[in-house]
Motif scaffolding. Structure first.
Motif, mmCIF file in Angstrom:
data_model
loop_
_atom_site.group_PDB
_atom_site.id
_atom_site.type_symbol
_atom_site.label_atom_id
_atom_site.label_comp_id
_atom_site.label_asym_id
_atom_site.label_seq_id
_atom_site.Cartn_x
_atom_site.Cartn_y
_atom_site.Cartn_z
ATOM 1 N N LYS A 20 90.325 2.939 -68.022
ATOM 2 C CA LYS A 20 91.584 3.163 -68.737
ATOM 3 C C LYS A 20 92.497 4.076 -67.928
ATOM 4 O O LYS A 20 93.694 3.803 -67.794
ATOM 5 N N PHE A 21 91.949 5.146 -67.371
ATOM 6 C CA PHE A 21 92.738 6.074 -66.562
ATOM 7 C C PHE A 21 93.375 5.364 -65.365
ATOM 8 O O PHE A 21 94.543 5.571 -65.052
ATOM 9 N N LEU A 22 92.600 4.510 -64.704
ATOM 10 C CA LEU A 22 93.107 3.808 -63.517
ATOM 11 C C LEU A 22 94.011 2.627 -63.866
ATOM 12 O O LEU A 22 94.711 2.114 -63.001
ATOM 13 N N GLY A 23 93.988 2.182 -65.114
ATOM 14 C CA GLY A 23 94.777 1.017 -65.505
ATOM 15 C C GLY A 23 94.149 -0.283 -65.046
ATOM 16 O O GLY A 23 94.835 -1.286 -64.824
ATOM 17 N N LEU A 24 92.827 -0.285 -64.915
ATOM 18 C CA LEU A 24 92.104 -1.472 -64.465
ATOM 19 C C LEU A 24 92.390 -2.644 -65.402
ATOM 20 O O LEU A 24 92.310 -2.515 -66.619
ATOM 21 N N GLU A 25 92.751 -3.782 -64.813
ATOM 22 C CA GLU A 25 93.030 -4.997 -65.582
ATOM 23 C C GLU A 25 92.039 -6.083 -65.176
ATOM 24 O O GLU A 25 91.950 -6.443 -64.007
ATOM 25 N N LEU A 26 91.309 -6.589 -66.138
ATOM 26 C CA LEU A 26 90.359 -7.665 -65.900
ATOM 27 C C LEU A 26 91.125 -8.979 -65.776
ATOM 28 O O LEU A 26 91.747 -9.430 -66.730
ATOM 29 N N LEU A 27 91.087 -9.589 -64.576
ATOM 30 C CA LEU A 27 91.794 -10.845 -64.347
ATOM 31 C C LEU A 27 90.910 -12.065 -64.602
ATOM 32 O O LEU A 27 91.380 -13.089 -65.092
ATOM 33 N N HIS A 28 89.622 -11.934 -64.251
ATOM 34 C CA HIS A 28 88.713 -13.070 -64.410
ATOM 35 C C HIS A 28 87.278 -12.550 -64.471
ATOM 36 O O HIS A 28 86.916 -11.645 -63.723
ATOM 37 N N ILE A 29 86.497 -13.150 -65.365
ATOM 38 C CA ILE A 29 85.076 -12.816 -65.436
ATOM 39 C C ILE A 29 84.298 -14.073 -65.790
ATOM 40 O O ILE A 29 84.718 -14.865 -66.640
ATOM 41 N N GLU A 30 83.224 -14.276 -65.085
ATOM 42 C CA GLU A 30 82.261 -15.338 -65.384
ATOM 43 C C GLU A 30 80.929 -14.852 -64.837
ATOM 44 O O GLU A 30 80.874 -13.850 -64.116
ATOM 45 N N LYS A 31 79.866 -15.536 -65.173
ATOM 46 C CA LYS A 31 78.558 -15.123 -64.673
ATOM 47 C C LYS A 31 78.614 -15.085 -63.146
ATOM 48 O O LYS A 31 79.053 -16.043 -62.528
ATOM 49 N N ASP A 32 78.221 -13.971 -62.555
ATOM 50 C CA ASP A 32 78.149 -13.761 -61.105
ATOM 51 C C ASP A 32 79.485 -13.499 -60.417
ATOM 52 O O ASP A 32 79.522 -13.359 -59.203
ATOM 53 N N PHE A 33 80.601 -13.394 -61.147
ATOM 54 C CA PHE A 33 81.893 -13.151 -60.487
ATOM 55 C C PHE A 33 82.844 -12.398 -61.407
ATOM 56 O O PHE A 33 82.965 -12.715 -62.590
ATOM 57 N N VAL A 34 83.535 -11.410 -60.819
ATOM 58 C CA VAL A 34 84.546 -10.630 -61.535
ATOM 59 C C VAL A 34 85.719 -10.380 -60.594
ATOM 60 O O VAL A 34 85.532 -10.169 -59.386
ATOM 61 N N LYS A 35 86.921 -10.388 -61.158
ATOM 62 C CA LYS A 35 88.134 -10.073 -60.394
ATOM 63 C C LYS A 35 88.987 -9.144 -61.245
ATOM 64 O O LYS A 35 89.272 -9.446 -62.403
ATOM 65 N N VAL A 36 89.366 -7.992 -60.660
ATOM 66 C CA VAL A 36 90.203 -7.026 -61.369
ATOM 67 C C VAL A 36 91.404 -6.640 -60.515
ATOM 68 O O VAL A 36 91.403 -6.825 -59.298
ATOM 69 N N LYS A 37 92.395 -6.071 -61.191
ATOM 70 C CA LYS A 37 93.580 -5.530 -60.517
ATOM 71 C C LYS A 37 93.742 -4.091 -60.958
ATOM 72 O O LYS A 37 93.519 -3.760 -62.127
ATOM 73 N N VAL A 38 94.136 -3.238 -60.011
ATOM 74 C CA VAL A 38 94.427 -1.840 -60.338
ATOM 75 C C VAL A 38 95.800 -1.513 -59.750
ATOM 76 O O VAL A 38 96.028 -1.714 -58.548
ATOM 77 N N ILE A 68 80.401 -4.333 -63.445
ATOM 78 C CA ILE A 68 80.863 -5.374 -64.370
ATOM 79 C C ILE A 68 80.182 -6.700 -64.052
ATOM 80 O O ILE A 68 79.758 -7.426 -64.956
ATOM 81 N N VAL A 69 80.041 -7.007 -62.766
ATOM 82 C CA VAL A 69 79.335 -8.237 -62.373
ATOM 83 C C VAL A 69 77.898 -8.181 -62.887
ATOM 84 O O VAL A 69 77.381 -9.152 -63.438
ATOM 85 N N GLY A 70 77.254 -7.046 -62.721
ATOM 86 C CA GLY A 70 75.901 -6.880 -63.254
ATOM 87 C C GLY A 70 75.871 -7.083 -64.753
ATOM 88 O O GLY A 70 74.931 -7.661 -65.298
ATOM 89 N N GLY A 71 76.927 -6.640 -65.423
ATOM 90 C CA GLY A 71 77.016 -6.801 -66.866
ATOM 91 C C GLY A 71 77.028 -8.252 -67.313
ATOM 92 O O GLY A 71 76.669 -8.550 -68.454
ATOM 93 N N THR A 72 77.396 -9.159 -66.422
ATOM 94 C CA THR A 72 77.372 -10.582 -66.791
ATOM 95 C C THR A 72 75.943 -11.093 -66.933
ATOM 96 O O THR A 72 75.740 -12.217 -67.393
ATOM 97 N N HIS A 73 74.970 -10.275 -66.544
ATOM 98 C CA HIS A 73 73.558 -10.655 -66.647
ATOM 99 C C HIS A 73 72.828 -9.915 -67.766
ATOM 100 O O HIS A 73 71.631 -10.107 -67.949
ATOM 101 N N LEU A 74 73.524 -9.038 -68.475
ATOM 102 C CA LEU A 74 72.871 -8.283 -69.540
ATOM 103 C C LEU A 74 72.446 -9.213 -70.670
ATOM 104 O O LEU A 74 73.132 -10.177 -70.995
#
Length: 146
Positions: A20-38, A68-74
């Motif tokens: 939240k502090f950094l303003g991280l924006e989740l652009l895409h998430i799927e199993k084994d892949f994540v893309k964010v913008k800051v 976050i990528v690891g979280g796709t396996h939780l």
């Protein structure tokens, strides 16, 4: 869990304080892949002479993306993950522009998760790498049925 769920996006962007502090924006998430913008802003500057990103901030974002990528396996909200090691190689200057960080699963074992990450400037059509990294996480599933 549906990875496109608004709940997941809200958790990643608004509930985790550093995101939240950094303003991280989740652009895409799927199993084994994540893309964010800051976004770039004055608080992330490390080199005041040239107004560039601080390497520690980039490393923090890369560590978060690996997590976050690891979280796709939780398999449960009670599963645990913690960074064991992270290595980041800085390859080119990170000028005063938003960064994009992508993360992928390299290996998922019974207790260890390994992710690779790459960082580039948002408006770079060539996606010239600012940094690339690899992180190792202790990964504990409390529900082994998954």
């Amino acid at each position: 869990m549906d990875l496109n769920d608004d709940f997941v996006k809200k958790m990643i962007e608004e509930v985790i304080p550093i995101h939240k502090f950094l303003g991280l924006e989740l652009l895409h998430i799927e199993k084994d892949f994540v893309k964010v913008k800051v976004p770039f802003r004055p608080e992330v500057v490390g080199d005041i002479r040239s107004n560039r990103w601080h390497g520690g901030i980039i490393t923090t974002v890369m560590d978060s993306v690996g997590g976050i990528v690891g979280g796709t396996h939780l398999s449960s909200i009670k599963d645990k993950m913690a960074t064991i090691d992270i290595r980041v190689d800085f390859l080119s200057p990170a000028y005063a522009k938003p960064i994009i960080v992508e993360g992928r699963t390299l290996r998922l074992g019974s207790r260890i998760f390994v992710a690779s990450m790459k960082c580039y400037l948002e408006d770079d059509p060539e996606h010239e790498l600012v940094a690339e990294g690899r992180a190792v996480y202790n990964f504990i599933r409390l529900n082994q049925k998954a």
